[in-house]
Write a protein that holds these residues in place. Structure first.
Motif, PDB file in Angstrom:
ATOM      1  N   SER A 163       0.822  -1.196   0.000  1.00 45.41           N
ATOM      2  CA  SER A 163       0.000   0.000   0.000  1.00 45.41           C
ATOM      3  C   SER A 163       0.862   1.254   0.000  1.00 45.41           C
ATOM      4  O   SER A 163       1.957   1.286   0.572  1.00 45.41           O
ATOM      5  CB  SER A 163      -0.914   0.003   1.235  1.00 45.41           C
ATOM      6  N   VAL A 164       0.349   2.301  -0.658  1.00 45.94           N
ATOM      7  CA  VAL A 164       1.052   3.578  -0.649  1.00 45.94           C
ATOM      8  C   VAL A 164       0.863   4.282   0.683  1.00 45.94           C
ATOM      9  O   VAL A 164       1.560   5.257   0.976  1.00 45.94           O
ATOM     10  CB  VAL A 164       0.549   4.478  -1.792  1.00 45.94           C
ATOM     11  N   PHE A 165      -0.075   3.833   1.512  1.00 42.75           N
ATOM     12  CA  PHE A 165      -0.343   4.451   2.800  1.00 42.75           C
ATOM     13  C   PHE A 165       0.277   3.585   3.905  1.00 42.75           C
ATOM     14  O   PHE A 165      -0.160   2.459   4.145  1.00 42.75           O
ATOM     15  CB  PHE A 165      -1.840   4.600   3.020  1.00 42.75           C
ATOM     16  N   THR A 166       1.272   4.124   4.579  1.00 44.17           N
ATOM     17  CA  THR A 166       1.976   3.368   5.617  1.00 44.17           C
ATOM     18  C   THR A 166       1.901   4.023   6.992  1.00 44.17           C
ATOM     19  O   THR A 166       2.232   3.397   7.984  1.00 44.17           O
ATOM     20  CB  THR A 166       3.455   3.186   5.237  1.00 44.17           C
ATOM     21  N   ARG A 167       1.491   5.294   7.035  1.00 41.93           N
ATOM     22  CA  ARG A 167       1.357   5.996   8.321  1.00 41.93           C
ATOM     23  C   ARG A 167      -0.004   6.693   8.339  1.00 41.93           C
ATOM     24  O   ARG A 167      -0.198   7.703   7.666  1.00 41.93           O
ATOM     25  CB  ARG A 167       2.490   7.006   8.528  1.00 41.93           C
ATOM     26  N   GLN A 186       3.626  18.422  13.381  1.00 44.10           N
ATOM     27  CA  GLN A 186       4.532  17.786  14.330  1.00 44.10           C
ATOM     28  C   GLN A 186       4.996  16.406  13.889  1.00 44.10           C
ATOM     29  O   GLN A 186       6.106  15.986  14.194  1.00 44.10           O
ATOM     30  CB  GLN A 186       3.848  17.677  15.703  1.00 44.10           C
ATOM     31  N   THR A 187       4.141  15.687  13.153  1.00 40.97           N
ATOM     32  CA  THR A 187       4.427  14.294  12.794  1.00 40.97           C
ATOM     33  C   THR A 187       4.047  14.060  11.340  1.00 40.97           C
ATOM     34  O   THR A 187       3.063  14.615  10.853  1.00 40.97           O
ATOM     35  CB  THR A 187       3.647  13.321  13.695  1.00 40.97           C
ATOM     36  N   HIS A 188       4.815  13.211  10.664  1.00 37.34           N
ATOM     37  CA  HIS A 188       4.548  12.900   9.259  1.00 37.34           C
ATOM     38  C   HIS A 188       3.538  11.761   9.144  1.00 37.34           C
ATOM     39  O   HIS A 188       3.667  10.724   9.791  1.00 37.34           O
ATOM     40  CB  HIS A 188       5.844  12.494   8.547  1.00 37.34           C
ATOM     41  N   TYR A 189       2.530  11.969   8.302  1.00 39.12           N
ATOM     42  CA  TYR A 189       1.547  10.931   7.959  1.00 39.12           C
ATOM     43  C   TYR A 189       1.337  10.962   6.446  1.00 39.12           C
ATOM     44  O   TYR A 189       1.681  11.945   5.773  1.00 39.12           O
ATOM     45  CB  TYR A 189       0.215  11.168   8.671  1.00 39.12           C
ATOM     46  N   ASP A 190       0.749   9.889   5.896  1.00 42.33           N
ATOM     47  CA  ASP A 190       0.436   9.907   4.468  1.00 42.33           C
ATOM     48  C   ASP A 190      -1.039   9.670   4.174  1.00 42.33           C
ATOM     49  O   ASP A 190      -1.434   9.631   3.011  1.00 42.33           O
ATOM     50  CB  ASP A 190       1.291   8.900   3.686  1.00 42.33           C
ATOM     51  N   LEU A 191      -1.880   9.530   5.202  1.00 41.85           N
ATOM     52  CA  LEU A 191      -3.323   9.446   5.011  1.00 41.85           C
ATOM     53  C   LEU A 191      -4.028   9.891   6.276  1.00 41.85           C
ATOM     54  O   LEU A 191      -3.684   9.460   7.378  1.00 41.85           O
ATOM     55  CB  LEU A 191      -3.759   8.018   4.654  1.00 41.85           C
ATOM     56  N   LEU A 192      -5.016  10.766   6.112  1.00 38.50           N
ATOM     57  CA  LEU A 192      -5.836  11.241   7.220  1.00 38.50           C
ATOM     58  C   LEU A 192      -7.227  10.646   7.114  1.00 38.50           C
ATOM     59  O   LEU A 192      -7.841  10.673   6.045  1.00 38.50           O
ATOM     60  CB  LEU A 192      -5.917  12.776   7.192  1.00 38.50           C
ATOM     61  N   LEU A 193      -7.734  10.094   8.217  1.00 36.99           N
ATOM     62  CA  LEU A 193      -9.091   9.562   8.272  1.00 36.99           C
ATOM     63  C   LEU A 193      -9.891  10.363   9.288  1.00 36.99           C
ATOM     64  O   LEU A 193      -9.491  10.470  10.456  1.00 36.99           O
ATOM     65  CB  LEU A 193      -9.112   8.080   8.658  1.00 36.99           C
ATOM     66  N   VAL A 194     -11.007  10.937   8.849  1.00 33.58           N
ATOM     67  CA  VAL A 194     -11.869  11.717   9.730  1.00 33.58           C
ATOM     68  C   VAL A 194     -13.316  11.280   9.524  1.00 33.58           C
ATOM     69  O   VAL A 194     -13.654  10.646   8.526  1.00 33.58           O
ATOM     70  CB  VAL A 194     -11.743  13.238   9.453  1.00 33.58           C
ATOM     71  N   HIS A 239      -0.746  -3.074   6.586  1.00 36.04           N
ATOM     72  CA  HIS A 239       0.409  -3.218   7.491  1.00 36.04           C
ATOM     73  C   HIS A 239       0.996  -1.842   7.816  1.00 36.04           C
ATOM     74  O   HIS A 239       2.217  -1.644   7.792  1.00 36.04           O
ATOM     75  CB  HIS A 239       1.471  -4.126   6.883  1.00 36.04           C
ATOM     76  N   ALA A 240       0.122  -0.902   8.117  1.00 35.49           N
ATOM     77  CA  ALA A 240       0.536   0.477   8.352  1.00 35.49           C
ATOM     78  C   ALA A 240       0.560   0.798   9.841  1.00 35.49           C
ATOM     79  O   ALA A 240      -0.114   0.151  10.653  1.00 35.49           O
ATOM     80  CB  ALA A 240      -0.417   1.434   7.636  1.00 35.49           C
ATOM     81  N   ASP A 241       1.345   1.813  10.204  1.00 35.80           N
ATOM     82  CA  ASP A 241       1.315   2.364  11.551  1.00 35.80           C
ATOM     83  C   ASP A 241       0.073   3.246  11.685  1.00 35.80           C
ATOM     84  O   ASP A 241      -0.285   3.968  10.754  1.00 35.80           O
ATOM     85  CB  ASP A 241       2.561   3.206  11.822  1.00 35.80           C
ATOM     86  N   LEU A 242      -0.559   3.195  12.836  1.00 32.99           N
ATOM     87  CA  LEU A 242      -1.814   3.914  13.034  1.00 32.99           C
ATOM     88  C   LEU A 242      -1.736   4.777  14.286  1.00 32.99           C
ATOM     89  O   LEU A 242      -1.353   4.307  15.359  1.00 32.99           O
ATOM     90  CB  LEU A 242      -2.970   2.916  13.173  1.00 32.99           C
ATOM     91  N   CYS A 269      -0.652   4.206  18.123  1.00 38.93           N
ATOM     92  CA  CYS A 269      -0.339   5.288  19.055  1.00 38.93           C
ATOM     93  C   CYS A 269      -1.616   6.056  19.344  1.00 38.93           C
ATOM     94  O   CYS A 269      -2.316   6.486  18.415  1.00 38.93           O
ATOM     95  CB  CYS A 269       0.719   6.211  18.441  1.00 38.93           C
ATOM     96  N   LEU A 270      -1.934   6.226  20.629  1.00 38.96           N
ATOM     97  CA  LEU A 270      -3.130   6.966  21.039  1.00 38.96           C
ATOM     98  C   LEU A 270      -2.735   8.350  21.537  1.00 38.96           C
ATOM     99  O   LEU A 270      -1.830   8.488  22.353  1.00 38.96           O
ATOM    100  CB  LEU A 270      -3.873   6.223  22.146  1.00 38.96           C
ATOM    101  N   LYS A 271      -3.423   9.374  21.024  1.00 39.51           N
ATOM    102  CA  LYS A 271      -3.158  10.746  21.448  1.00 39.51           C
ATOM    103  C   LYS A 271      -4.465  11.431  21.803  1.00 39.51           C
ATOM    104  O   LYS A 271      -5.500  11.159  21.198  1.00 39.51           O
ATOM    105  CB  LYS A 271      -2.456  11.542  20.342  1.00 39.51           C
ATOM    106  N   HIS A 272      -4.377  12.353  22.768  1.00 36.85           N
ATOM    107  CA  HIS A 272      -5.513  13.179  23.148  1.00 36.85           C
ATOM    108  C   HIS A 272      -5.070  14.636  23.117  1.00 36.85           C
ATOM    109  O   HIS A 272      -3.935  14.953  23.480  1.00 36.85           O
ATOM    110  CB  HIS A 272      -6.017  12.826  24.552  1.00 36.85           C
TER     111      HIS A 272
END
Length: 295
Positions: A2-6, A99-107, A32-35, A80-83
């Protein structure tokens, strides 16, 4: 691969966030991405005074971030859980992306009234325009097994940059469909060259324009070796045609381009994208152009 890994999945205090988180975990498992799960707490404004204070103080006020890395024995996921606290959802998201690099946002996929869309830009429109990475708006409808995925293409623009953007959109749509085991459909919406012809398809020139659009769609689909049953052509405005097509074919996800243009053209096309997004009941994956000229 997948092109989305973070992945970054963001939720506020609404109950609809639970479905977004479930789909984020499902997508992270498949790719198999980091979430990262970001839970945003926004203040509850009461009265015009507090509303004006929110508008005046526009600086980010994200605070109280904390991270936890829970252990999931049945999943090989790095979660990783953030509040955080912020004045609104876009502010929290943009602060986190800085602050942090991601390659896909889910809202969460919100629904707005027509009046809200006309009086001002919604949070979803702000994310379409301001977030530089692909955005997936997640609805509360579960994904059907062996379902369908619809990619909406714009083929009227003949520039090299737009052709490159369409090429990348098709590649990512195909990879995403394979990843989630969905059948990919392509849809091209076009407008009549002369508005007077829209009322009579038998007038000279109508059929030739339709054939020209069909040829463009076939040429674009050669990259993916799709059958003609997966190609669809419709005359009309995308903000009306795409939601109808997604409902007709029971699409789990609609993939479309966003934030490709700037200036007045951005306002016109952005408004159409906002209207279309608000009418869609399924998930929407909005891909952004990577070419510097299109940002």
């Amino acid at each position: 691969m997948s092109v989305f890994t973070r992945l970054l999945a963001v939720s506020d205090d609404s109950n609809r966030g639970k479905q977004a988180l479930r789909k984020a975990v499902q997508l992270a498992n498949a790719s198999h991405a980091d979430l990262t799960l970001l839970r945003v707490k926004t203040p509850k404004y009461q009265g015009i005074g507090q509303w004006l204070q929110q508008k005046i103080h526009s600086t980010p006020s994200v605070s109280q971030q904390r991270e936890k890395r829970p252990f999931y024995p049945s999943r090989e996921l790095d979660i990783c859980l953030k509040h955080c606290q912020a004045r609104d959802l876009p502010t929290a998201i943009l602060t986190e992306l800085n602050q942090t690099h991601y390659d896909l946002l889910l809202v969460e996929h919100h629904s707005y009234s027509a009046l809200q869309c006309e009086l001002g830009h919604t949070y979803d429109w702000q994310l379409l325009q301001r977030v530089p990475l692909p955005v997936m708006f997640v609805s509360d409808m579960p994904w059907e097994q062996q379902g369908s995925m619809l990619a909406a293409l714009e083929l009227d623009e003949d520039t090299e940059d737009h052709a490159h953007f369409n090429h990348r959109l098709l590649q990512q749509a195909n990879e995403f469909a394979d990843l989630l085991q969905q059948k990919l459909h392509l849809l091209n919406c076009y407008q009549q060259a002369d508005i007077s012809m829209a009322f009579d398809e038998q007038l000279p020139g109508c059929r030739s324009q339709q054939e020209n659009q069909w040829q463009k769609l076939q040429q674009a689909a050669k990259l993916l070796a799709l059958s003609e049953e997966q190609l669809h052509l419709s005359c009309g405005l995308p903000d009306h045609v795409v939601p109808e097509a997604a409902h007709k074919w029971h699409s789990n996800i609609v993939i479309m381009g966003a934030a490709e243009h700037r200036g007045l053209l951005s306002e016109l096309k952005g408004h159409a994208s906002e209207q279309m997004l608000n009418q869609l009941e399924c998930d929407v994956l909005a891909l952004k152009p990577s070419c510097p000229l299109l940002h």
